[in-house]
Motif scaffolding. Sequence first.
Motif, PDB file in Angstrom:
ATOM      1  N   TRP A  13       0.832  -1.204   0.000  1.00  0.00           N
ATOM      2  CA  TRP A  13       0.000   0.000   0.000  1.00  0.00           C
ATOM      3  C   TRP A  13       0.869   1.258   0.000  1.00  0.00           C
ATOM      4  O   TRP A  13       0.572   2.222  -0.702  1.00  0.00           O
ATOM      5  CB  TRP A  13      -0.942   0.006   1.198  1.00  0.00           C
ATOM      6  CG  TRP A  13      -1.793   1.237   1.223  1.00  0.00           C
ATOM      7  CD1 TRP A  13      -1.751   2.253   2.115  1.00  0.00           C
ATOM      8  CD2 TRP A  13      -2.798   1.592   0.279  1.00  0.00           C
ATOM      9  NE1 TRP A  13      -2.663   3.215   1.801  1.00  0.00           N
ATOM     10  CE2 TRP A  13      -3.320   2.836   0.667  1.00  0.00           C
ATOM     11  CE3 TRP A  13      -3.308   0.977  -0.864  1.00  0.00           C
ATOM     12  CZ2 TRP A  13      -4.333   3.481  -0.034  1.00  0.00           C
ATOM     13  CZ3 TRP A  13      -4.321   1.626  -1.565  1.00  0.00           C
ATOM     14  CH2 TRP A  13      -4.810   2.858  -1.153  1.00  0.00           C
ATOM     15  N   ASP A  14       1.954   1.237   0.748  1.00  0.00           N
ATOM     16  CA  ASP A  14       2.877   2.377   0.767  1.00  0.00           C
ATOM     17  C   ASP A  14       3.459   2.606  -0.632  1.00  0.00           C
ATOM     18  O   ASP A  14       3.527   3.734  -1.111  1.00  0.00           O
ATOM     19  CB  ASP A  14       3.995   2.131   1.775  1.00  0.00           C
ATOM     20  CG  ASP A  14       4.956   3.297   1.859  1.00  0.00           C
ATOM     21  OD1 ASP A  14       4.498   4.449   2.061  1.00  0.00           O
ATOM     22  OD2 ASP A  14       6.179   3.066   1.725  1.00  0.00           O
ATOM     23  N   PHE A  15       3.870   1.520  -1.303  1.00  0.00           N
ATOM     24  CA  PHE A  15       4.426   1.650  -2.650  1.00  0.00           C
ATOM     25  C   PHE A  15       3.369   2.175  -3.623  1.00  0.00           C
ATOM     26  O   PHE A  15       3.635   3.071  -4.416  1.00  0.00           O
ATOM     27  CB  PHE A  15       4.968   0.313  -3.156  1.00  0.00           C
ATOM     28  CG  PHE A  15       5.427   0.383  -4.578  1.00  0.00           C
ATOM     29  CD1 PHE A  15       6.648   0.963  -4.899  1.00  0.00           C
ATOM     30  CD2 PHE A  15       4.634  -0.105  -5.604  1.00  0.00           C
ATOM     31  CE1 PHE A  15       7.077   1.057  -6.212  1.00  0.00           C
ATOM     32  CE2 PHE A  15       5.049  -0.026  -6.917  1.00  0.00           C
ATOM     33  CZ  PHE A  15       6.267   0.555  -7.229  1.00  0.00           C
ATOM     34  N   ILE A  16       2.166   1.622  -3.575  1.00  0.00           N
ATOM     35  CA  ILE A  16       1.100   2.049  -4.483  1.00  0.00           C
ATOM     36  C   ILE A  16       0.784   3.524  -4.275  1.00  0.00           C
ATOM     37  O   ILE A  16       0.638   4.292  -5.230  1.00  0.00           O
ATOM     38  CB  ILE A  16      -0.163   1.177  -4.287  1.00  0.00           C
ATOM     39  CG1 ILE A  16       0.106  -0.231  -4.822  1.00  0.00           C
ATOM     40  CG2 ILE A  16      -1.372   1.795  -4.965  1.00  0.00           C
ATOM     41  CD1 ILE A  16      -0.959  -1.243  -4.466  1.00  0.00           C
ATOM     42  N   ARG A  17       0.707   3.955  -3.027  1.00  0.00           N
ATOM     43  CA  ARG A  17       0.398   5.350  -2.729  1.00  0.00           C
ATOM     44  C   ARG A  17       1.492   6.267  -3.273  1.00  0.00           C
ATOM     45  O   ARG A  17       1.215   7.260  -3.937  1.00  0.00           O
ATOM     46  CB  ARG A  17       0.241   5.534  -1.217  1.00  0.00           C
ATOM     47  CG  ARG A  17      -0.253   6.899  -0.811  1.00  0.00           C
ATOM     48  CD  ARG A  17      -0.571   6.958   0.684  1.00  0.00           C
ATOM     49  NE  ARG A  17       0.366   6.266   1.533  1.00  0.00           N
ATOM     50  CZ  ARG A  17       1.475   6.816   2.033  1.00  0.00           C
ATOM     51  NH1 ARG A  17       1.775   8.047   1.764  1.00  0.00           N
ATOM     52  NH2 ARG A  17       2.277   6.116   2.812  1.00  0.00           N
TER      53      ARG A  17
END
Length: 169
Positions: A13-17
Amino acid sequence: PRNVAILLWEKAWDFIRRAFTVIFTATILIWFLQTFDLRLNVVSNSADSILALVGRWIAPVFQPLGFGDWRAVTALISGFTAKEAGISTLGVLLGVGMDNLGPALGTLFTPLAAGSFLIFTLLYTPCVAAVATIRREFNSTLKTVGVVLMQCCVAWIVAFVVYTLVGIL
């Protein structure tokens, strides 16, 4: 397993954001450059845009690779946001839909130049999101720029060697 799944979800989720933020910003920038001229007037023809001007300025660097046309260079620039954007950019710049893109590309590239273009596209910097990740991992803008330049130089050299050797044969 639950802790690993939670950790994986948090990292993903951190990477996608972060990737979405970078890709969205880069997409807006490409849209702006493709829509306006230097006087910030909306252009009716993409050939009059800021992006076309930049493409024409950079195009001589790619002439030895067989694709010194500003439209091909512009596709590489927009491909920096995401490789897939390069194809849609070529469709827009050639004024054709995806159904007729193949024959239209034949007017822009010779088979040898197309191969050189594909090799360069495969080897140059992956995308803006990857560059953002490299920047975060290295924690250095200078090292990140170095990696991007190295990838572009390697792509240029390999495409040049292939274009030259196959051209000789």
